[in-house]
Design an enzyme around this catalytic site. Sequence first.
Site, short mmCIF file in Angstrom:
data_model
loop_
_atom_site.label_atom_id
_atom_site.label_comp_id
_atom_site.label_asym_id
_atom_site.label_seq_id
_atom_site.Cartn_x
_atom_site.Cartn_y
_atom_site.Cartn_z
N GLU A 189 17.18 2.61 2.22
CA GLU A 189 15.97 2.43 1.43
C GLU A 189 16.32 2.44 -0.06
O GLU A 189 17.16 3.22 -0.51
CB GLU A 189 15.00 3.57 1.74
N LYS A 210 6.26 -0.90 2.69
CA LYS A 210 6.18 0.42 3.31
C LYS A 210 4.73 0.87 3.44
O LYS A 210 3.97 0.90 2.47
CB LYS A 210 6.98 1.41 2.48
N CYS A 263 11.63 4.68 6.18
CA CYS A 263 11.68 6.13 5.95
C CYS A 263 10.49 6.90 6.55
O CYS A 263 10.42 7.12 7.73
CB CYS A 263 11.84 6.40 4.45
#
Length: 260
Positions: free
Chosen positions: A42, A109, A143
């Site tokens: 990331e 995200k 994540c």
Amino acid sequence: MSELRTTLVQADLRWEDIDANCHLLDEWLQEVTTSDLIVLPEMFATGFTMAPERMAESMQESRAVAWMQNTAQSHNAVVTGSVAIAEDGHYFNRLIWARPDGTMATYDKRHLFRMGEENEHYAMGNQRALVSLNGFNILLTVCYDLRFPVWLRNVDCEYDVMLCVANWPSARRLPWRTLLQARAIENSSYVIGVNRVGDDARGLNYSGDSMLIDYRGDALIDEAPDRAFVRTGVIGRQSLEDFREKFPVHHDADRFTLHP
């Protein structure tokens, strides 16, 4: 049946230095001769920066995105990792899926890490993203998404691989490892998890623990933590289909409609 050669790049990133990180990764990737997919952490170009007003670039001007496209072409492999992107007055933690032919897919995200104030600096994505490579359908995640199984639920085996890139601190390495394996088991899919190592400017340490996991939850790649590495593993579609046929848990899964 299809195979997918996947390269995990567990890197010690340079803080908010796009050019230095791209140069560092160029050196690391010299040893990769044959791969279908190269997976970076990331925010691989900057570290987990909360200063997108300084560090984010547009898709058209992003040095990191241009580097990914060039690297994909030179290695004849898809290159993926997330980048801070500026777009329409907002900032996104955007996962880029750069193909060798120059085309790209993206995923913004969804779950922003409020404990690190990510939700105060970046805009939330609202669409899941599925891509295909070598006959495998792959779900793209970043994540903190890993903690939300409804968002990641594999309805009717729509995906074969879940990919998660991260900056996941070593203080929470047990949840990282546990959740990667849990997502593989509950979704009858392979899981690719790539995390960084080293320390960032905020004083956080990262242990890595990047893993390639099969549909049983067994690790195919599980390197020692706290060190950078580049490692390639191979996953097969036939063994996945055989497992799903012999243990068809997906037929008993609950049906639901997701409204982001």
